[in-house]
Design a protein around this motif. Structure first.
Motif, short mmCIF file in Angstrom:
data_model
loop_
_atom_site.label_atom_id
_atom_site.label_comp_id
_atom_site.label_asym_id
_atom_site.label_seq_id
_atom_site.Cartn_x
_atom_site.Cartn_y
_atom_site.Cartn_z
N LYS A 104 8.00 3.94 7.81
CA LYS A 104 8.96 2.89 8.14
C LYS A 104 9.67 3.25 9.44
CE LYS A 104 13.37 0.98 7.11
NZ LYS A 104 14.67 1.41 6.71
N ASP A 105 9.99 4.52 9.62
CA ASP A 105 10.63 4.97 10.85
C ASP A 105 9.71 4.83 12.05
OD1 ASP A 105 12.76 7.81 10.10
OD2 ASP A 105 13.20 5.73 10.62
N GLU A 106 8.43 5.08 11.82
CA GLU A 106 7.50 5.16 12.94
C GLU A 106 6.76 3.88 13.23
OE1 GLU A 106 7.27 7.69 14.94
OE2 GLU A 106 8.54 9.07 13.84
N SER A 107 6.86 2.90 12.35
CA SER A 107 6.17 1.63 12.60
C SER A 107 6.68 1.05 13.91
CB SER A 107 6.47 0.66 11.46
OG SER A 107 6.20 -0.66 11.85
N LYS A 149 8.76 -1.62 4.80
CA LYS A 149 10.19 -1.54 4.45
C LYS A 149 10.42 -1.94 3.00
CE LYS A 149 14.00 -4.45 5.70
NZ LYS A 149 14.69 -5.15 6.75
N ARG A 150 9.76 -3.02 2.58
CA ARG A 150 9.98 -3.50 1.20
C ARG A 150 9.32 -2.59 0.19
NH1 ARG A 150 14.27 -6.67 1.85
NH2 ARG A 150 13.92 -8.26 3.42
N ARG A 165 5.92 -4.06 9.52
CA ARG A 165 7.35 -3.91 9.72
C ARG A 165 8.13 -4.29 8.46
NH1 ARG A 165 8.14 -7.87 13.35
NH2 ARG A 165 8.91 -9.27 11.77
N GLU A 166 7.86 -5.47 7.93
CA GLU A 166 8.61 -5.91 6.75
C GLU A 166 8.02 -5.32 5.48
OE1 GLU A 166 11.29 -7.96 7.16
OE2 GLU A 166 10.94 -8.18 9.29
N GLY A 167 6.67 -5.28 5.44
CA GLY A 167 6.00 -4.86 4.21
C GLY A 167 6.27 -3.41 3.85
N MET A 172 4.50 -6.05 -7.90
CA MET A 172 4.89 -6.44 -6.53
C MET A 172 4.47 -5.36 -5.54
SD MET A 172 6.16 -8.52 -4.42
CE MET A 172 7.35 -9.73 -4.92
N GLU A 188 11.66 0.11 -0.29
CA GLU A 188 12.78 -0.32 -1.13
C GLU A 188 12.43 -0.20 -2.59
OE1 GLU A 188 14.92 -3.67 1.65
OE2 GLU A 188 14.12 -4.34 -0.28
N ALA A 208 0.84 -5.76 -4.92
CA ALA A 208 0.55 -6.94 -4.09
C ALA A 208 0.90 -6.67 -2.63
CB ALA A 208 1.33 -8.15 -4.61
N LEU A 209 2.06 -6.05 -2.43
CA LEU A 209 2.47 -5.70 -1.06
C LEU A 209 1.45 -4.77 -0.43
CD1 LEU A 209 6.29 -4.94 -1.19
CD2 LEU A 209 5.15 -6.38 0.47
N THR A 264 3.61 -7.77 8.76
CA THR A 264 3.23 -7.15 7.49
C THR A 264 3.63 -5.68 7.45
OG1 THR A 264 1.04 -6.95 8.47
CG2 THR A 264 1.34 -8.63 6.78
#
Lengths: 592, 647
Positions: free
Chosen positions: B448-451, B463-464, B459-461, B484, B467, B487-488, B457
């Motif tokens: 997430k830091d290095e994206s 991260k989620r 950047r948000e994916g 979920m 989470e 699926a992600l 997909t």
């Protein structure tokens, strides 16, 4: 560029390998949703929404690819709406919706894939930017102002100017607001402060002048066009910035290299019909013109009310509401002894103010207050129209509208003296129409120098005689028509112009012209070609021919200025030669 | 200059504590009048990371470990002057503690095959003379003067060399594509970005043997028709940048770089470009953007870099380790190289074996060796009392191979089939005190830091996904989280723009595949059996087993354990911060890791009986528990937290 054949959703389609799958689909009306794509900009592949399922030629397994970047190679087998594709798009929209839950276009797209609620935790419900990069690409590649770019990495990525600070590099061109799919960018005019109104004039640098224009084709305003504004000083030429209009025009009708054509004609008569311009209403600050988008001039009201205008003829306030109260103020900048206003009466405003009052009543039923000093209803049917407008319930306040104040609520307070009541009155209205003065155009001095015209004290071009020669000027062959000579309304202009046309026809049909014999003539032997006489002749009757002065007898009025000026004594006035004048003097003295 | 010194003192661990004694070493040698006879060489990595600083005295190859400044006088006196061995500094075999005198007698070394790393720790890295003396630049000479470019490509193809950066693409084929691409100007690039956490093979190579990389690149340039090469080094490796720079300059002086190299009418230059701290710049298209001076963002790779790469020119990008293999293949032949390794994966691979092994460090092994051999015979096995749980390979793009599967041979295909990948060479050994859910959370946090953030997909994916995993580790997971997450993972893997995004779900997917039960325990039972996820555990001392020795009392940072000597002790559940120090300290297996839910109002609600056998967390839920009062009435089997228990 090679021709290719590919299969899309089972259909065989012809294309070529310089196109992308998305371009092929768009051409063949196969729908693919996109967010970060724009036909005029380089594809970017950021939003992943245009994902399709692709099987390469000769392989039996497929992968998901973005159609906006994948070339339309020969033999591809593309599925644009398979379950895999829909599943991917659904997740993409779920992620987008969780980032920008309150953006209508994102909500709609998400709903198409069955996502109605953000499936993940929402951090900022007011977020509108989806980081598609369209604004970055338009600002850097097209407009070439290089103001917007990405900063931050990964989840911290954001778009904006350097250090998110306002920058003077921004042209305010609005290209970013146009391409932004979510409406995340606003243009704010800083000086005006409150502007968010629909402009009354052209909205882009390329525009069709009006629906009645002949020919009805667009023109480019090179003062606002980005391509012409981004003048490259180092190269001494315009850059290749933007050019969107040229790329989009299917008829390839746009040519940025067009130059002004200079045409030389030899004519026998010239009619100067250069019209008028609106006086700048912000010159008298008490009217607050420019401080609210709801204070407009009479001309702006005409545009607003025009069926071909920005509101299609509806009378609306800047925020789109109908006004409930309107004030019309006469004599703004006319009949005014202030140094930056005009002492004369602009003649047309009383009648058009009544017309505007009538239009407002008719279209909006708003309450109208007219602040006037005198009602100049001088023409045929004019007084009757004035009566009718009063009967329509327009409130006539006899007293000059003295001040317009912009209240914090946005309403406008008009103060003035009602001379009939003998007291000061004030009324709060939604819209104020300033029936502002009309004046000679800004370049009138250039025109007058060009044609040898004089101007009267009020700035309009001088006619030969105020009563008897309204269309002639002191320069033979140059005539005036319309407001160039002074304010007049349409019927009077038509009459005036007809007179000018008749005068021209008369001149041209004469064949021979009788002129006064008292003209001047240059002695070519004596003339040294100094050119002083050319400078002083008020009728531009002298030209330099083969290095020496030559006087056009048809233009010469025999005023004698050149005779007196010539340092070589090379010019003589017929019937006023030195010998004749001396003889006259001697004759008079004989009697003494 | 021919100096006839009789011995080299090869000092490694320059990033460690060796610089503390090197000046003293030189002084002592000077003081003893040995400066003409003995030379101190600051050299590269030998690989015994937990035993550093190490030094070798060659000849005869006496190998000392754990050297400190205090040992210097003794080393000089005993070994350099008198020729005797200092026993206490010798390497001790993990099993049996037998002392070994010479480096090449070490069993861990015997199982390795150091080809690419053979000069690391043996020569002075910046000395081109030493490199040439051990056979360096012979391959260049052979290629330039006796082979054609096509012959060189054919040799590399025949050898079966595959990219060592992780993807394992056939190197010969990549060279061939570059050679065949249209364009007068072509480039070769070395990827020295090495961003995987825990990977330092390329670092050792660039620092310890920079000429091998340079030689490989010149040969590559000759083969593909490029005259400009770039080495992209991450800025966090300043010594690598320095040593490569010195090596390039020396090579130029010797006419091995520049104009008309070795009279073969071939020009070649190399430039170093430093990275700026982005893992994503290890991705080939982002790396090229970075060299061009742009932001390191990948692009869609429908058109390969071999057609249009750096500045839209045909470019051949290979990992530093791949380049370093080239001189050896040219010198000893493709057949020799192809004889090492497996059917599909030829040659050797450098790995960084780290984690729960007794002998972590930099190793190089032939392909096909089993993970078990690497972990046990080279790595020395797990520390005493622990059991291996899994081995993670391939960094943030890779996955975990569970202990039951450690027999698999190390090979590109077997590792991918097992749900992991070869990667650049990171190999992390995990024991029973590692939480696999936490591991995937760790890698996702890194990603997430290095994206780069370009595609939605990844950047948000990512991260989620992070989470969800954080919630799982915090105990706030919902039932819908696992579906979920899956699926992600599917969409992020299928729809992302570049390798970073496409492989980001791998750690999650592979731990879900082999350690699904741990996820279930975290979500349903809110319990982390390895004790890593602090919100999901509590520590309890079993009365029957506690002998009151007090070791745990000393270990506890909160002063939270009470009890008199030789009496069973008790942990104060209110003071406890769940650090697990007591669990690690206790030698009698008396401390249990239990679900946090079992602690109600500061008291452990369910008294537990321990299991027999060696210390093994996973404790009470695996064995029948007697005398249980469970309000939910689960009777007899302690599965699940008692219903109604407060958290």
């Amino acid at each position: 560029m090679t021709k290719t054949t590919l299969t899309i959703d089972g259909q065989l389609i012809q294309a070529d390998d310089s196109m992308t799958i998305l371009e092929v689909c768009r051409k063949n009306n196969i729908p693919i949703p996109t967010l970060c794509y724009h036909p005029v900009l380089e594809p970017y592949g950021a939003c992943r929404l245009c994902t399709v399922e692709v099987k390469q030629k000769g392989r039996n397994w497929s992968s998901l690819q973005t159609s906006c970047t994948h070339p339309a190679w020969d033999g591809l087998d593309v599925q644009t709406n398979s379950p895999e594709v829909r599943e991917a798009r659904k997740m993409v929209m779920g992620l987008m919706l969780s980032r920008t839950p309150n953006v209508p276009v994102i909500q709609e797209l998400a709903a198409e894939y069955g996502v109605t609620e953000p499936p993940f935790h929402v951090e900022d419900p007011n977020e509108k930017c989806i980081l598609c990069g369209l604004c970055v690409r338009v600002c850097n590649d097209m407009v070439q102002a290089h103001v917007l770019n990405f900063s931050g990495r990964g989840a911290d990525r954001k778009v904006g100017p350097p250090f998110m600070e306002k920058t003077r590099q921004c042209l305010g061109c609005g290209a970013c607001t146009i391409v932004c799919p979510t409406g995340a960018i606003d243009i704010v005019l800083e000086e005006a402060g409150v502007y968010a109104a629909k402009p009354l004039g052209p909205t882009s640098a390329i525009y069709v002048p009006s629906l009645q224009a002949v020919p009805r084709v667009p023109v480019i305003d090179t003062d606002s066009c980005i391509r012409f504004r981004q003048y490259d000083r180092s190269l001494g030429q315009i850059t290749d910035a933007c050019g969107a209009c040229q790329q989009l025009c299917e008829a390839h009708a746009i040519d940025f290299t067009q130059k002004d054509e200079i045409v030389e004609l030899n004519v026998g008569a010239i009619v100067v019909a250069t019209g008028f311009q609106m006086w700048d209403s912000s010159k008298l600050s008490q009217y607050s013109y420019g401080k609210s988008p709801n204070i407009i001039t009479g001309l702006e009201f005409e545009r607003l009310s025009n069926a071909g205008g920005p509101t299609l003829g509806q009378i609306l306030l800047a925020d789109g509401r109908k006004p409930e109260t309107v004030a019309i103020i006469h004599c703004v900048g006319s009949r005014d002894k202030n140094p930056n206003a005009h002492e004369y009466c602009s003649r047309i405003c009383c009648m058009y103010s009544l017309k505007h009052a009538h239009l407002v009543r008719d279209k909006t039923h708003a309450q109208v207050y007219e602040f006037y000093m005198d009602m100049r209803a001088f023409g045929k049917g004019y007084e009757e129209f004035y009566e009718r407008v009063q009967e329509e319930g327009v409130v006539m306040v006899r007293g000059r509208g003295a001040e317009v104040q912009v209240l914090p609520s946005g309403k406008l307070r008009v103060t003035g003296e009602d001379a009939n009541l003998g007291k000061l009155v004030a009324v709060d209205v939604d819209m104020v129409v300033l029936s502002s003065a009309i004046e000679a155009p800004a370049d009138a001095s250039k025109v007058s120098a060009l044609f040898g015209l004089s101007r009267t004290a009020d700035g309009w071009f001088a006619e030969s005689h105020p009563k008897l020669k309204p269309v002639e000027t002191n320069t033979d062959g140059v005539f005036l028509a319309g407001c160039a000579q002074g304010p007049k309304d349409v019927p009077d202009t038509v009459g005036h112009a007809g007179a000018a046309a008749a005068a021209v026809l008369g001149l041209l049909n004469r064949g021979e012209v009788t002129i006064s014999p008292a003209t001047a003539e240059v002695n070519r032997t004596r003339c040294v070609g100094c050119g002083d006489c050319l400078l002083v002749c008020p009728y531009t009757a002298i030209a330099r021919v083969d290095g020496k002065a030559q006087i056009n007898a048809a233009l010469c009025k025999g005023c004698g200025t050149c005779v007196a000026t010539c340092p070589s004594g090379a010019i003589e006035a017929w019937h006023f030669t030195d010998e004749q004048i001396i003889a006259q003097i001697e004759g008079v003295l004989e009697w003494a | 200059m021919a100096d006839q010194h009789r011995a080299d003192v090869l000092v490694s661990c320059l990033h460690g504590r060796a610089p503390e004694f090197i000046p003293a070493l030189r002084e002592e040698i000077e003081r003893r009048g040995l400066a003409e006879e003995v030379k101190v060489v600051e050299t590269g990595c030998r690989g015994f990371c937990s035993m550093g600083p190490v030094l070798t005295i060659a000849p005869p190859g006496t190998f000392y470990t754990g050297v400190t400044a205090a040992d210097i006088p003794e080393i000089v006196e005993e070994t350099l002057v008198k020729g005797r061995v200092v026993q206490k500094l010798l390497y001790k075999e993990p099993s049996g503690r037998k002392a070994v005198q010479r480096y090449d007698e070490i069993s861990a070394f015997a199982k390795q095959q150091r080809i690419v790393l053979r000069n690391c720790g043996m020569i002075e890295p910046t000395s081109i003379e030493e490199y040439i003396a051990v056979g360096g630049y012979e391959a260049l000479g052979k290629a330039l003067t006796t082979m054609t470019p096509d012959a060189v490509i054919a040799e590399i193809k025949k050898s079966g060399l595959r990219g060592r950066g992780g993807a394992g693409f056939a190197t010969g084929r990549k060279w061939e594509q570059t050679r065949q691409a249209h364009g007068d100007v072509k480039h070769v690039i070395a990827n020295g970005d090495e961003g995987d956490p825990g990977a330092f093979m390329d670092r050792a190579l660039m620092e310890g043997d920079p000429h091998s990389v340079i030689e490989g690149m010149i040969i590559g340039g000759f083969a593909v028709g490029a005259s400009q090469g770039y080495i992209y080094v991450r800025d966090e490796y300043p010594l690598a940048v320095k040593n490569l720079g010195i090596a390039i300059a020396r090579a130029k002086e010797f006419g091995l770089l520049g104009h008309d190299i070795l009279g073969a009418d071939f020009d070649f230059e190399i430039k170093i470009v430093r990275g700026a701290g982005a893992f994503v710049c290890g991705e080939s298209s982002a790396l090229m953007q970075s060299i061009e001076g742009k932001v390191g963002e990948p692009r869609a790779k429908h058109l390969h870099a071999t057609e249009r790469g750096l500045w839209d020119r045909p470019s051949c990008l290979n990992n530093v380790e791949t380049w370093a293999n080239v001189p050896h293949i040219i010198n000893q032949g493709a057949e020799w190289f192809a004889s090492i390794g497996t059917e599909r994966s030829k040659g050797t691979k450098a790995f960084c074996l780290v984690g729960k092994v007794r002998n972590p460090g930099l190793i190089e092994v032939p392909m096909g060796i089993s993970l078990k051999t690497i972990v046990n015979e080279i790595g020395g096995g797990p520390p005493r009392g622990r059991k291996i749980k899994a081995v993670q390979t391939g960094g943030p793009s890779g996955g975990c191979i569970p202990a039951e599967m450690l027999d698999i041979p190390v090979d590109y295909e077997t590792l991918s089939e097992a749900g992991s990948m070869m990667g650049s060479g990171g190999m992390i050994v995990m024991d029973d005190r590692t939480c696999m859910v936490d591991i995937s959370r760790y890698f996702l946090e890194f990603l997430k830091d290095e994206s780069c953030g370009k595609c939605s997909t990844c950047r948000e994916g990512v991260k989620r996904m992070l989470e969800i995993l954080t919630n799982i580790c915090d105990g706030t997971a919902k039932e819908s989280d696992l579906p979920m997450l899956e699926a992600l993972a599917k969409t992020v893997a299928s729809s992302s723009l570049c390798g970073l995004g496409k492989s980001a779900p791998n750690p999650v997917l592979s731990t879900l595949r082999y350690f699904h039960k741990e996820y279930e325990q975290h979500i349903h039972d809110k319990y982390c059996a390895s004790g890593v996820c602090r919100s999901l555990v509590a520590y309890v001392i079993t009365e029957e087993k506690c002998k009151g020795c007090g070791l745990c009392v000393k270990a506890c940072p909160q002063d939270g354990i009470s009890g008199s000597l030789k009496q069973p002790h008790e942990i104060d559940q209110v003071k406890c911060i769940h650090c697990g120090a007591c669990f690690d300290a206790c030698k009698l297996d008396a401390v249990q890791i239990v679900p946090r839910a079992m602690v109600v109002d500061g008291k452990v609600q369910v008294p537990v009986i321990t299991n027999e056998g060696p210390k093994r967390p996973g404790g009470p839920l695996d064995v029948p528990v007697r005398n249980v009062t469970t309000p939910g009435g689960n009777g007899g089997n302690g599965h699940g937290a008692p219903k109604g228990a407060k958290r």
